[in-house]
Design an enzyme around this catalytic site. Structure first.
Site, PDB file in Angstrom:
ATOM      1  N   SER A   1       1.910   1.849   2.100  1.00  0.00           N
ATOM      2  CA  SER A   1       2.651   3.136   1.685  1.00  0.00           C
ATOM      3  C   SER A   1       4.254   3.013   1.439  1.00  0.00           C
ATOM      4  O   SER A   1       5.327   2.311   2.548  1.00  0.00           O
ATOM      5  CB  SER A   1       2.878   4.143   3.140  1.00  0.00           C
ATOM      6  OG  SER A   1       1.192   4.315   2.903  1.00  0.00           O
TER       7      SER A   1
ATOM      8  N   GLU B   1       9.685   2.958   3.669  1.00  0.00           N
ATOM      9  CA  GLU B   1       8.623   2.889   5.278  1.00  0.00           C
ATOM     10  C   GLU B   1       9.256   1.108   4.736  1.00  0.00           C
ATOM     11  O   GLU B   1       8.701   0.427   5.491  1.00  0.00           O
ATOM     12  CB  GLU B   1       7.513   2.666   5.367  1.00  0.00           C
ATOM     13  CG  GLU B   1       6.813   2.731   6.266  1.00  0.00           C
ATOM     14  CD  GLU B   1       5.055   2.323   6.041  1.00  0.00           C
ATOM     15  OE1 GLU B   1       4.931   1.595   5.992  1.00  0.00           O
ATOM     16  OE2 GLU B   1       4.437   3.497   6.374  1.00  0.00           O
TER      17      GLU B   1
ATOM     18  N   ARG C   1       5.759   4.484  13.719  1.00  0.00           N
ATOM     19  CA  ARG C   1       6.303   3.888  12.222  1.00  0.00           C
ATOM     20  C   ARG C   1       8.012   3.300  13.115  1.00  0.00           C
ATOM     21  O   ARG C   1       8.197   2.875  11.852  1.00  0.00           O
ATOM     22  CB  ARG C   1       6.500   3.814  10.788  1.00  0.00           C
ATOM     23  CG  ARG C   1       5.229   4.379  10.146  1.00  0.00           C
ATOM     24  CD  ARG C   1       3.853   3.116  10.180  1.00  0.00           C
ATOM     25  NE  ARG C   1       2.884   2.829   9.310  1.00  0.00           N
ATOM     26  CZ  ARG C   1       1.619   3.977   9.317  1.00  0.00           C
ATOM     27  NH1 ARG C   1       1.508   4.361  10.975  1.00  0.00           N
ATOM     28  NH2 ARG C   1       1.121   4.287   8.857  1.00  0.00           N
TER      29      ARG C   1
HETATM   30  N1  EPU Z   1      -2.846  12.854  -1.467  1.00  0.00           N
HETATM   31  C1  EPU Z   1      -2.342  13.543  -2.347  1.00  0.00           C
HETATM   32  N2  EPU Z   1      -1.639  12.639  -3.338  1.00  0.00           N
HETATM   33  C2  EPU Z   1      -1.721  11.530  -3.382  1.00  0.00           C
HETATM   34  C3  EPU Z   1      -1.626  10.645  -2.275  1.00  0.00           C
HETATM   35  C4  EPU Z   1      -2.052  11.510  -0.970  1.00  0.00           C
HETATM   36  O1  EPU Z   1      -2.515  14.490  -2.628  1.00  0.00           O
HETATM   37  O2  EPU Z   1      -1.613  10.688  -4.694  1.00  0.00           O
HETATM   38  C5  EPU Z   1      -2.564  13.802  -0.194  1.00  0.00           C
HETATM   39  C6  EPU Z   1      -4.292  13.412  -0.170  1.00  0.00           C
HETATM   40  O3  EPU Z   1      -4.901  14.560  -0.078  1.00  0.00           O
HETATM   41  C7  EPU Z   1      -3.903  13.821   1.694  1.00  0.00           C
HETATM   42  C8  EPU Z   1      -3.130  13.396   2.266  1.00  0.00           C
HETATM   43  O4  EPU Z   1      -2.124  13.850   0.838  1.00  0.00           O
HETATM   44  O5  EPU Z   1      -4.082  15.378   1.775  1.00  0.00           O
HETATM   45  C9  EPU Z   1      -2.839  12.441   2.940  1.00  0.00           C
HETATM   46  O6  EPU Z   1      -3.473  11.591   2.070  1.00  0.00           O
HETATM   47  P1  EPU Z   1      -4.175   9.458   2.779  1.00  0.00           P
HETATM   48  O7  EPU Z   1      -5.185  10.431   3.698  1.00  0.00           O
HETATM   49  O8  EPU Z   1      -4.025   8.417   1.558  1.00  0.00           O
HETATM   50  O9  EPU Z   1      -2.863   9.574   3.981  1.00  0.00           O
HETATM   51  P2  EPU Z   1      -0.870   9.068   3.565  1.00  0.00           P
HETATM   52  O10 EPU Z   1      -0.945   9.924   4.974  1.00  0.00           O
HETATM   53  O11 EPU Z   1      -0.993   9.838   2.243  1.00  0.00           O
HETATM   54  C10 EPU Z   1      -0.836   7.604   6.199  1.00  0.00           C
HETATM   55  C11 EPU Z   1      -0.603   6.084   5.869  1.00  0.00           C
HETATM   56  C12 EPU Z   1      -0.916   4.883   5.180  1.00  0.00           C
HETATM   57  C13 EPU Z   1      -2.485   5.167   6.045  1.00  0.00           C
HETATM   58  C14 EPU Z   1      -2.861   6.527   5.668  1.00  0.00           C
HETATM   59  C15 EPU Z   1      -4.951   7.035   6.954  1.00  0.00           C
HETATM   60  C16 EPU Z   1       1.978   6.581   5.996  1.00  0.00           C
HETATM   61  C17 EPU Z   1       3.031   6.795   5.476  1.00  0.00           C
HETATM   62  N3  EPU Z   1       0.652   6.139   5.556  1.00  0.00           N
HETATM   63  O12 EPU Z   1      -0.953   8.209   4.393  1.00  0.00           O
HETATM   64  O13 EPU Z   1      -0.588   4.106   6.083  1.00  0.00           O
HETATM   65  O14 EPU Z   1      -3.337   3.761   5.556  1.00  0.00           O
HETATM   66  O15 EPU Z   1      -1.996   8.090   6.293  1.00  0.00           O
HETATM   67  O16 EPU Z   1      -4.976   7.412   7.797  1.00  0.00           O
HETATM   68  O17 EPU Z   1       1.693   7.420   7.512  1.00  0.00           O
HETATM   69  C18 EPU Z   1       1.219   2.398   5.139  1.00  0.00           C
HETATM   70  O18 EPU Z   1       1.571   3.045   5.952  1.00  0.00           O
HETATM   71  O19 EPU Z   1       1.480   0.926   4.481  1.00  0.00           O
HETATM   72  C19 EPU Z   1      -0.377   3.045   4.956  1.00  0.00           C
HETATM   73  C20 EPU Z   1      -0.686   2.183   4.320  1.00  0.00           C
END
Ligand code: EPU
Length: 338
Positions: free
Chosen positions: A238, A334, A164
């Site tokens: 995010s 972010e 990012r």
């Molecule tokens: N999780 C939880 N609780 C929650 C949310 C997530 O336990 O409320 C756990 C999920 O179960 C999973 C892990 O956290 O094991 C990761 O969750 P997720 O796959 O939803 O991805 P993220 O790391 O929360 C990142 C990006 C997103 C992108 C997703 C999918 C960042 C800051 N965010 O989110 O990007 O869509 O991966 O690849 O890196 C954005 O940047 O605006 C964005 C939406």
């Protein structure tokens, strides 16, 4: 014809749907518009904010300067053997660009389906999702240098991409306006379904040999099921970055929280899932006044209708404090706060 408007509500121009005003506002449709805008006396010495889809910003007050919305359109492609270079205007809506590529069988951006925002914003924070980052498909971009009025080209190495991150958020912040981005895609599809949720979704659909349209549909389905639609519930995706910590810091956390969600990074560090940390602190789906976190993804802060930017910001402070005191980790935003 370029128009500079005064005292304009920014509510339609930010995905959080925060109702603040800009002292001056202009929408530009071409590089020529940028040239004439920056020759205008009104613009000189004004604070300047450039927006695309307004999907990564939280306004906490009226903007006492000039807001420029980039609406430079157009998509062209050039195929060289099984590679294809696709150039898109900065103002193209990101997902329209993804759809164009999927329809033309140009592989590489299908995992980035349905990310809000515009093409021009995509290199600035090196957008990423479901195992792919912008930098994996980036060839070059062109940008208008505000001080000289010249158009410059930036190669992959010039951009210094990170998680990012890019040079446009750091050393060159505020100096350039991206006008087009060229992507290096492939006309011989190489599918990336390494991200668990995509595999599961394709399996649910009974698809064994997915093409890029299948991957795009699976990713879109996952996003719609997890993330709020900004056209009905204001949000900026995010709100925080996933924190990256050292191995020894991680050892302390995993000793107390053995089920902490984490991923190794290429440089030997550990990335934690901020959504998980926030959920563990009891914030998932919480509604606090007009704001809160999304019920299916705690990393997304939302506007339940009439939130002010300050309300959302103060709520984000509460989350930072609570994650810090439970896990000893400081979350970094972010979203850009203005
Ligand atoms: N999780 C939880 N609780 C929650 C949310 C997530 O336990 O409320 C756990 C999920 O179960 C999973 C892990 O956290 O094991 C990761 O969750 P997720 O796959 O939803 O991805 P993220 O790391 O929360 C990142 C990006 C997103 C992108 C997703 C999918 C960042 C800051 N965010 O989110 O990007 O869509 O991966 O690849 O890196 C954005 O940047 O605006 C964005 C939406």
């Amino acid at each position: 014809m370029l128009q500079i408007q005064e005292n304009i509500s920014l509510k339609p121009y930010n995905s959080f749907g925060i109702d603040v005003k800009a002292s001056y506002f202009a929408e530009v449709f071409s590089e020529a518009d940028l040239t004439s805008l920056f020759k205008n006396e009104i613009v000189k010495s004004k604070r300047l904010l450039v927006i695309g889809g307004g999907s990564n910003v939280l306004f906490t007050e009226d903007y006492g300067g000039l807001v420029v919305k980039i609406s430079i359109k157009g998509i062209q492609s050039k195929e060289i053997d099984d590679k294809v270079l696709v150039t898109a205007g900065a103002g193209e809506v990101w997902n329209d660009f993804v759809n164009y590529c999927v329809e033309h069988h140009f592989a590489g951006v299908e995992n980035l389906s349905l990310i809000p925002g515009t093409v021009g914003a995509s290199p600035i924070q090196n957008i990423g999702a479901y195992g792919v980052e912008l930098k994996d498909v980036f060839d070059s971009c062109t940008a208008f240098e505000i001080q000289s009025g010249e158009i410059k080209t930036f190669t992959f190495n010039d951009c210094q991409f990170g998680y990012r991150e890019s040079i446009f958020k750091r050393a060159l912040k505020g100096q350039y306006i991206i006008t087009s981005v060229t992507f290096r895609l492939s006309s011989a599809a190489k599918i990336n379904t390494s991200y668990g949720a995509i595999e599961t979704e394709l399996l649910n659909r009974g698809i064994e040999n997915p093409n890029i349209a299948d991957v795009s549909a699976a990713v879109s389905h996952i996003r719609v099921s997890k993330l709020p639609d900004p056209s009905t519930i204001g949000n900026a995706g995010s709100f925080f970055k996933n924190p990256v910590i050292d191995k020894h810091e991680f050892a302390d956390i995993v000793a107390k929280h053995p089920d902490v969600v984490h991923y190794p990074t290429a440089d030997g560090k550990i990335k934690l899932a901020a959504g998980w940390l926030i959920e563990q602190c009891g914030w998932k789906g919480k509604v606090v006044g007009q704001t809160g976190t999304w019920k299916n993804q705690a990393l997304v802060l939302v506007n339940h209708g009439h939130a002010t930017g300050t309300e959302v910001y103060n709520f984000s402070e509460q989350i930072i404090d609570s994650v810090k005191s439970t896990f000893g980790v400081t979350l970094e935003r972010e979203v850009n706060i203005l």
